[in-house]
Scaffold this motif. Structure first.
Motif, PDB file in Angstrom:
ATOM      1  N   GLU A  45       0.840  -1.210   0.000  1.00  0.00           N
ATOM      2  CA  GLU A  45       0.000   0.000   0.000  1.00  0.00           C
ATOM      3  C   GLU A  45       0.866   1.249   0.000  1.00  0.00           C
ATOM      4  OE1 GLU A  45      -2.679  -0.383   3.277  1.00  0.00           O
ATOM      5  OE2 GLU A  45      -3.614  -2.178   2.430  1.00  0.00           O
ATOM      6  N   SER A  46       1.823   1.283  -0.939  1.00  0.00           N
ATOM      7  CA  SER A  46       2.725   2.429  -1.117  1.00  0.00           C
ATOM      8  C   SER A  46       3.545   2.750   0.123  1.00  0.00           C
ATOM      9  CB  SER A  46       1.927   3.679  -1.532  1.00  0.00           C
ATOM     10  OG  SER A  46       1.208   3.436  -2.703  1.00  0.00           O
ATOM     11  N   GLN A  47       3.811   1.727   0.892  1.00  0.00           N
ATOM     12  CA  GLN A  47       4.659   1.938   2.086  1.00  0.00           C
ATOM     13  C   GLN A  47       5.721   0.855   2.149  1.00  0.00           C
ATOM     14  OE1 GLN A  47       3.080   2.516   5.908  1.00  0.00           O
ATOM     15  NE2 GLN A  47       2.527   4.622   5.413  1.00  0.00           N
ATOM     16  N   LEU A  48       6.917   1.263   2.571  1.00  0.00           N
ATOM     17  CA  LEU A  48       7.992   0.276   2.723  1.00  0.00           C
ATOM     18  C   LEU A  48       7.807  -0.465   4.037  1.00  0.00           C
ATOM     19  CD1 LEU A  48      10.503  -0.242   0.917  1.00  0.00           C
ATOM     20  CD2 LEU A  48      11.836   0.924   2.667  1.00  0.00           C
ATOM     21  N   ILE A  49       7.824  -1.795   3.967  1.00  0.00           N
ATOM     22  CA  ILE A  49       7.619  -2.611   5.173  1.00  0.00           C
ATOM     23  C   ILE A  49       8.863  -3.475   5.396  1.00  0.00           C
ATOM     24  CG2 ILE A  49       6.175  -4.412   6.263  1.00  0.00           C
ATOM     25  CD1 ILE A  49       4.567  -1.914   5.702  1.00  0.00           C
ATOM     26  N   ILE A  50       9.383  -3.445   6.597  1.00  0.00           N
ATOM     27  CA  ILE A  50      10.499  -4.332   6.964  1.00  0.00           C
ATOM     28  C   ILE A  50       9.871  -5.509   7.720  1.00  0.00           C
ATOM     29  CG2 ILE A  50      12.773  -4.512   8.082  1.00  0.00           C
ATOM     30  CD1 ILE A  50      12.813  -2.130   6.250  1.00  0.00           C
ATOM     31  N   THR A  51      10.043  -6.708   7.186  1.00  0.00           N
ATOM     32  CA  THR A  51       9.368  -7.863   7.805  1.00  0.00           C
ATOM     33  C   THR A  51      10.250  -8.501   8.892  1.00  0.00           C
ATOM     34  OG1 THR A  51      10.264  -9.567   6.365  1.00  0.00           O
ATOM     35  CG2 THR A  51       8.330  -8.362   5.546  1.00  0.00           C
ATOM     36  N   ASP A  52       9.688  -9.540   9.524  1.00  0.00           N
ATOM     37  CA  ASP A  52      10.412 -10.235  10.600  1.00  0.00           C
ATOM     38  C   ASP A  52      11.613 -11.033  10.097  1.00  0.00           C
ATOM     39  OD1 ASP A  52       8.813  -9.196  12.473  1.00  0.00           O
ATOM     40  OD2 ASP A  52       7.607 -11.007  12.832  1.00  0.00           O
ATOM     41  N   ASP A  53      11.748 -11.138   8.755  1.00  0.00           N
ATOM     42  CA  ASP A  53      12.933 -11.838   8.229  1.00  0.00           C
ATOM     43  C   ASP A  53      14.190 -10.989   8.330  1.00  0.00           C
ATOM     44  OD1 ASP A  53      11.531 -14.111   7.589  1.00  0.00           O
ATOM     45  OD2 ASP A  53      10.962 -13.392   5.591  1.00  0.00           O
ATOM     46  N   CYS A  54      14.026  -9.709   8.706  1.00  0.00           N
ATOM     47  CA  CYS A  54      15.172  -8.798   8.799  1.00  0.00           C
ATOM     48  C   CYS A  54      16.186  -9.315   9.823  1.00  0.00           C
ATOM     49  CB  CYS A  54      14.681  -7.409   9.199  1.00  0.00           C
ATOM     50  SG  CYS A  54      16.025  -6.272   9.546  1.00  0.00           S
ATOM     51  N   ARG A  55      17.453  -9.317   9.440  1.00  0.00           N
ATOM     52  CA  ARG A  55      18.526  -9.769  10.340  1.00  0.00           C
ATOM     53  C   ARG A  55      19.420  -8.595  10.754  1.00  0.00           C
ATOM     54  NH1 ARG A  55      15.571 -12.906  10.795  1.00  0.00           N
ATOM     55  NH2 ARG A  55      15.510 -15.131  10.348  1.00  0.00           N
ATOM     56  N   LEU A  56      18.967  -7.401  10.501  1.00  0.00           N
ATOM     57  CA  LEU A  56      19.678  -6.186  10.919  1.00  0.00           C
ATOM     58  C   LEU A  56      21.095  -6.108  10.351  1.00  0.00           C
ATOM     59  CD1 LEU A  56      18.627  -6.065  14.703  1.00  0.00           C
ATOM     60  CD2 LEU A  56      17.682  -4.725  12.840  1.00  0.00           C
ATOM     61  N   CYS A  57      21.255  -6.580   9.101  1.00  0.00           N
ATOM     62  CA  CYS A  57      22.611  -6.568   8.532  1.00  0.00           C
ATOM     63  C   CYS A  57      23.012  -5.165   8.096  1.00  0.00           C
ATOM     64  CB  CYS A  57      22.715  -7.544   7.357  1.00  0.00           C
ATOM     65  SG  CYS A  57      21.767  -7.022   5.906  1.00  0.00           S
ATOM     66  N   GLY A  58      22.033  -4.304   7.851  1.00  0.00           N
ATOM     67  CA  GLY A  58      22.330  -2.909   7.500  1.00  0.00           C
ATOM     68  C   GLY A  58      22.561  -2.684   6.007  1.00  0.00           C
ATOM     69  N   ALA A  59      22.414  -3.730   5.179  1.00  0.00           N
ATOM     70  CA  ALA A  59      22.676  -3.577   3.740  1.00  0.00           C
ATOM     71  C   ALA A  59      21.708  -2.555   3.123  1.00  0.00           C
ATOM     72  CB  ALA A  59      22.544  -4.923   3.042  1.00  0.00           C
ATOM     73  N   CYS A  60      20.460  -2.560   3.595  1.00  0.00           N
ATOM     74  CA  CYS A  60      19.458  -1.642   3.044  1.00  0.00           C
ATOM     75  C   CYS A  60      19.808  -0.186   3.354  1.00  0.00           C
ATOM     76  CB  CYS A  60      18.082  -1.983   3.588  1.00  0.00           C
ATOM     77  SG  CYS A  60      18.008  -1.966   5.392  1.00  0.00           S
ATOM     78  N   ILE A  61      20.357   0.016   4.547  1.00  0.00           N
ATOM     79  CA  ILE A  61      20.692   1.376   4.969  1.00  0.00           C
ATOM     80  C   ILE A  61      21.767   1.953   4.045  1.00  0.00           C
ATOM     81  CG2 ILE A  61      21.688   2.751   6.877  1.00  0.00           C
ATOM     82  CD1 ILE A  61      20.356   0.649   8.776  1.00  0.00           C
ATOM     83  N   GLU A  62      22.749   1.112   3.730  1.00  0.00           N
ATOM     84  CA  GLU A  62      23.831   1.556   2.850  1.00  0.00           C
ATOM     85  C   GLU A  62      23.331   1.783   1.429  1.00  0.00           C
ATOM     86  OE1 GLU A  62      27.419  -0.667   2.921  1.00  0.00           O
ATOM     87  OE2 GLU A  62      27.488  -0.636   5.106  1.00  0.00           O
ATOM     88  N   ALA A  63      22.340   0.964   1.017  1.00  0.00           N
ATOM     89  CA  ALA A  63      21.876   1.044  -0.380  1.00  0.00           C
ATOM     90  C   ALA A  63      20.927   2.216  -0.624  1.00  0.00           C
ATOM     91  CB  ALA A  63      21.180  -0.266  -0.750  1.00  0.00           C
ATOM     92  N   CYS A  64      20.296   2.718   0.426  1.00  0.00           N
ATOM     93  CA  CYS A  64      19.255   3.747   0.231  1.00  0.00           C
ATOM     94  C   CYS A  64      19.870   5.073  -0.241  1.00  0.00           C
ATOM     95  CB  CYS A  64      18.495   3.963   1.544  1.00  0.00           C
ATOM     96  SG  CYS A  64      17.256   5.275   1.393  1.00  0.00           S
ATOM     97  N   PRO A  65      19.478   5.548  -1.440  1.00  0.00           N
ATOM     98  CA  PRO A  65      20.076   6.800  -1.945  1.00  0.00           C
ATOM     99  C   PRO A  65      19.540   8.039  -1.226  1.00  0.00           C
ATOM    100  CG  PRO A  65      18.414   5.984  -3.491  1.00  0.00           C
ATOM    101  CD  PRO A  65      18.500   4.970  -2.405  1.00  0.00           C
ATOM    102  N   GLN A  66      18.424   7.872  -0.522  1.00  0.00           N
ATOM    103  CA  GLN A  66      17.776   9.017   0.132  1.00  0.00           C
ATOM    104  C   GLN A  66      18.152   9.156   1.619  1.00  0.00           C
ATOM    105  OE1 GLN A  66      16.722  10.224  -2.948  1.00  0.00           O
ATOM    106  NE2 GLN A  66      15.223  11.183  -1.581  1.00  0.00           N
TER     107      GLN A  66
END
Ligand SMILES: Cc1cc2nc3c(=O)[nH]c(=O)nc-3n(C[C@H](O)[C@H](O)[C@H](O)COP(=O)(O)OP(=O)(O)OC[C@H]3O[C@@H](n4cnc5c(N)ncnc54)[C@H](O)[C@@H]3O)c2cc1C
Length: 402
Positions: A30-51
């Motif tokens: 629904e046009s929202q980013l959702i982090i699910t319970d599969d997240c392992r807190l590796c931080g890869a998404c944080i580094e990849a986010c251009p914003q």
């Protein structure tokens, strides 16, 4: 449940984080980013986010407490049929040092049946308070009732630090108590220091002994550590005890799934941990002749034979004779290392010895770094000389450490 925070205003739903996530833990719903319970807190998404729309949430973790609500040091004193395990006196020695450096008190908890005398005697080691749970249900160690009384005392007196000997009992009790109290536990510490703010710096070998890890428990209390027998200095007896014994009555029913029908004393082998003199053999001395010579030397000195791990792995000596990280920790008055290279895992178990003689044909052998007396030579030649030198003098007799 995830610890990744999404700044919805900054997120442009570009999907870069979804591509970067190795766990498939990010979805758009629904046009929202959702982090699910599969997240392992590796931080890869944080580094990849251009914003810069993703960040790690500051979390103190479940069960976090205010450390200022906790004070003093508590030692669990282990007894079996009224005999206090000597590691408990070592925990008291360390506990006193930590408590005094913070200007705080040292308390002990002892549980058993008919142990008032032993409890009172603990005061002679400089303890401020001995809490006693004397109840037939606590006659022998059983995990559930012991965990129950330790937890209820901790919840009442709120110690900042809790020390337990890393014995069979301690290894069963400590993780149960830590889990129930939702706090951290560092097992088999080799060193314990305390910072001015009360944080316990718990040092223990990691990665097979190649790294000494320094661990803190910043947000949970008590800070729990187990320490193996013979690692810390034993508390000294004092002439004028000042502390008090406080009898406690368990507030909950002490039940257990284990019913003790009978107690049969097992035949016990003399532990090398108790020996005052150890002649230890390594791979360089594990032929039949050397073993016989080492045994003769040990006998003449009134000591016992120890071993490095390869000698045990080859089935030549028993595991109870192994010195080191995965064997016993020893602190004899004299340790004679014969044909032992001095790997960190071996040294971890014997470096507290008062006097170390190392015999090795390689003058670069690391064992010489911890030796007081380095003998560069072949054990096959050196041992007969030593035995001859000692001659008829032998048999000083080992004294018990307890
Ligand atoms: C997780 C982990 C836990 C471990 N736990 C332990 C442990 O508890 N205890 C332990 O001991 N090891 C342990 N080890 C193994 C350790 O890393 C070493 O491999 C082991 O200590 C080596 O034993 P050693 O010194 O007898 O043999 P080596 O390293 O092979 O050394 C033999 C030595 O003998 C010398 N030598 C050979 N011939 C002669 C001679 N004729 N005269 C004089 N000197 C001679 C050689 O110069 C050499 O220095 C562990 C390893 C791991 C990964």
């Amino acid at each position: 449940m995830s610890g990744v925070h999404v700044d919805r205003d900054a997120c442009i739903l570009c999907g870069a984080c979804i591509d970067a996530c190795p766990f498939g833990a990010i979805e758009i719903e629904e046009s929202q980013l959702i982090i699910t319970d599969d997240c392992r807190l590796c931080g890869a998404c944080i580094e990849a986010c251009p914003q810069g729309a993703l960040s790690m949430e500051e979390s103190r973790g479940a069960g976090a407490v205010d450390p200022d609500d906790y004070t003093d040091v508590l030692v669990f004193v282990e007894q079996d049929a009224g005999r206090i395990h000597p590691v408990s006196y070592e925990m008291i020695g360390k506990g006193l040092e930590l408590a005094r450096s913070l200007g705080q008190k040292l308390h002990c908890i002892i549980a058993g049946d008919g142990i008032e005398e032993q409890a009172a005697d603990l005061l002679y080691y400089g303890v401020d308070t001995v809490y006693v749970y004397d109840d037939p249900a606590l006659r022998c160690y059983r995990a559930e009732p012991y965990t129950a009384v330790v937890c209820e005392l901790v919840q009442d007196i709120r110690p900042n630090i809790m020390l337990i000997g890393a014995t069979h009992v301690g290894r069963s009790l400590a993780p149960r108590v830590a889990t129930r109290l939702r706090t951290g536990l560092t097992a088999d510490c080799t060193s314990l220091d305390v910072r001015e703010n009360g944080e316990l710096v718990q040092t223990r070998p990691a990665f097979g002994g190649n790294v000494m890890a320094r661990i803190i428990t910043p947000n949970h209390r008590p800070q729990m550590a187990t320490v193996r027998y013979k690692v810390m200095e034993r508390a000294k007896r004092v002439d004028n005890p000042h502390g008090a014994v406080i009898k406690r009555t368990p507030t909950s029913e002490l039940t257990s799934g284990i019913e003790i029908l009978d107690i049969v004393e097992a035949a016990t082998e003399a532990s090398i941990a108790e020996a005052d003199i150890i002649v230890a053999v390594g791979r360089g001395a594990c032929n039949e002749r050397c073993l016989a010579l080492a045994t003769e030397l040990a006998k003449k000195l009134g000591g016992v034979v120890g071993a490095s791990r390869p000698v045990v792995e080859q089935g030549i000596l028993s595991h109870t004779q192994q010195v080191g990280l995965s064997g016993r920790t020893v602190r004899p008055k004299l340790y004679v290392a014969c044909g032992i290279s001095g790997a960190v895992q071996h040294v971890a178990g014997m470096q507290g010895s008062d006097y170390i003689i190392a015999i090795n044909k390689d003058r670069q052998a690391p064992i010489f770094e911890v030796a007081d007396l380095a003998v560069v030579g072949d054990v096959n030649e050196v041992l007969p000389h030593l035995i001859e030198l000692i001659g008829g003098r032998g048999g000083h007799g080992n004294r018990s450490a307890s």
